[in-house]
Design a protein around this motif. Structure first.
Motif, short mmCIF file in Angstrom:
data_model
loop_
_atom_site.label_atom_id
_atom_site.label_comp_id
_atom_site.label_asym_id
_atom_site.label_seq_id
_atom_site.Cartn_x
_atom_site.Cartn_y
_atom_site.Cartn_z
N ILE A 1 0.84 -1.21 0.00
CA ILE A 1 0.00 0.00 0.00
C ILE A 1 0.87 1.26 0.00
O ILE A 1 0.59 2.24 -0.71
N ALA A 2 1.93 1.23 0.80
CA ALA A 2 2.83 2.39 0.84
C ALA A 2 3.46 2.65 -0.52
O ALA A 2 3.51 3.81 -0.99
N VAL A 3 3.94 1.59 -1.14
CA VAL A 3 4.57 1.74 -2.46
C VAL A 3 3.54 2.19 -3.51
O VAL A 3 3.79 3.11 -4.30
N ALA A 4 2.37 1.54 -3.48
CA ALA A 4 1.33 1.89 -4.45
C ALA A 4 0.88 3.34 -4.26
O ALA A 4 0.67 4.07 -5.25
N GLY A 5 0.74 3.75 -3.01
CA GLY A 5 0.35 5.13 -2.74
C GLY A 5 1.37 6.13 -3.25
O GLY A 5 1.02 7.17 -3.82
N THR A 6 2.64 5.79 -3.04
CA THR A 6 3.71 6.68 -3.53
C THR A 6 3.65 6.82 -5.05
O THR A 6 3.72 7.94 -5.59
N ALA B 1 1.09 6.25 -6.95
CA ALA B 1 -0.15 6.93 -7.33
C ALA B 1 0.01 8.44 -7.23
O ALA B 1 -0.46 9.20 -8.10
N LEU B 2 0.70 8.90 -6.18
CA LEU B 2 0.93 10.34 -6.03
C LEU B 2 1.82 10.87 -7.16
O LEU B 2 1.57 11.95 -7.71
N ILE B 3 2.85 10.09 -7.46
CA ILE B 3 3.74 10.53 -8.54
C ILE B 3 2.98 10.61 -9.86
O ILE B 3 3.10 11.59 -10.61
N LEU B 4 2.20 9.56 -10.13
CA LEU B 4 1.47 9.52 -11.40
C LEU B 4 0.40 10.61 -11.48
O LEU B 4 0.05 11.08 -12.57
N SER B 5 -0.11 11.02 -10.30
CA SER B 5 -1.17 12.03 -10.31
C SER B 5 -0.67 13.39 -10.83
O SER B 5 -1.46 14.17 -11.36
N VAL B 6 0.60 13.65 -10.64
CA VAL B 6 1.13 14.93 -11.13
C VAL B 6 1.64 14.83 -12.56
O VAL B 6 1.88 15.83 -13.22
#
Lengths: 190, 176
Positions: free
Chosen positions: B50-55, B57-62
């Protein structure tokens, strides 16, 4: 010849005086004299007279205090008092006395202490000391050891309970499936 | 739990199984302890995932990638998660026989024939067996309750057992 007679008489007089001073009669005499109103009047008269001033002047003149200090008598006397059991008894009796208790209670309840605490809390030095202590290796090591010990304790409890649950559940399952009970762990030793 | 001491029970086992039993220790770990250890491992796996996926996801969001990459990212993420999941268990089982969850519960996986950690292939096989055992509503784990060596289907497939591993065990025992 006459000189030897004088010396002999002198020695006899000294021996007689020693015998008188050692006698019980002399002791009783001194006690009665000290307890008598005459002694009280004599002391009172001496204190009212110029003896006190003369004594004080002589103490200064002959530097009695300096001599006592230079010879270490004061230090020795102080050490003797502090190391003696009497001092401990005195301090203990003072601490247990209601008067001291009241004084301490009054000091704690006084505004002075509150103000001192407030000023201490406002002091940056205090928090500097607290930070130093909190970040000291001794304290951090102690906290770490305490945390590890607690975690070990929790894990140990979980392990113990899970082993018991293993045995209980397996016993139930074996009864349900009509299997023979599991052998104890050491039955296969050899 | 002990070795099978019943002569009748020993008479029906395969010779290879008998050799495994002879080399086996005297105690095996039951289903509750193993389930707790597995739950701890699952927590570690999922928290990291989850931590890796969240990271990411944040990167991809920008980065605001086109929508056509969504499918590709989903496949890449799924493969990465699968590799992470399989790799976690296979690496730990084959390295020391202990996952972090096993270490917490002081248990370890070892080969049934000797006191060494399973090979990477055996560990991979064991993970496959784990999925097979879980598919029929976890029925593949029921043999742990009835088997004399407390083995599940995955243990039988990979020829492994789970034994206690008290602290202070020599490293030579843990690492083949």
């Amino acid at each position: 010849m006459s000189g030897s007679i004088v010396r002999g008489t002198g020695r006899a007089a000294v021996a007689t005086l020693d015998a008188v001073l050692d006698s019980r009669l002399a002791g009783d005499l001194v006690e009665r004299l000290a307890a008598s109103p005459l002694a009280a009047r004599a002391v009172r008269g001496a204190l009212q007279g110029p003896v006190v001033e003369t004594l004080a002047a002589d103490l200064v003149r002959y530097r009695v205090a300096d001599r006592l200090l230079s010879e270490g008598l004061v230090e020795q006397a102080t050490a003797r008092v502090l190391e003696g059991e009497e001092f401990e008894y005195v301090v203990q009796a003072a601490l247990e006395s209601p008067t001291v208790e009241r004084l301490i209670a009054t000091a704690i309840e006084s505004r002075l202490l509150d103000q001192a605490v407030v000023r201490l809390l406002e002091s940056d030095d205090l928090w500097l000391i607290v930070d130093e202590i909190a970040s000291s290796p001794a304290v951090t090591t102690a906290i770490r050891q305490q945390s590890v010990s607690f975690a070990d304790q929790v894990a140990g409890g979980v392990r113990s309970r899970s082993r018991n649950a293993d045995t209980w559940l397996e016993g139930r399952a074996r009864r349900a499936f009509r299997r023979r009970p599991a052998s104890p762990p050491d039955s296969g030793a050899g | 739990m002990s070795l099978a001491a019943d002569p009748a029970a020993r008479a029906v086992v395969h010779p290879a199984e008998a050799a495994e039993a002879a080399a086996a220790p005297l105690e095996y770990v039951g289903i509750v302890t193993r389930a707790i250890a597995f739950a701890a491992d699952a927590a570690v796996v999922q928290i990291v995932a989850i931590a890796v996926a969240g990271t990411f996801a944040l990167i991809l969001s920008v980065l605001s990638l086109p929508d056509k990459f969504d499918g590709v990212l989903l496949v890449v993420g799924s493969v990465a998660y699968g590799l992470w999941l399989v790799g976690y268990f296979v690496v730990f089982w084959s390295a020391t026989g202990q996952t972090p969850g096993n270490r917490l519960l002081q248990i370890r996986v070892r080969r049934a024939v000797d006191d060494t950690a399973p090979s990477a292939a055996a560990a991979l096989l064991r993970f496959g067996g784990l999925i097979v055992a879980a598919l029929p509503l976890f029925a593949g784990f029921l043999p742990i309750l009835l088997d004399d060596r407390r083995r599940g289907v995955h243990d039988m497939i990979a020829r492994t057992v789970v034994v206690p591993a008290p602290p202070g065990l020599p490293r030579s025992v843990l690492v083949p």
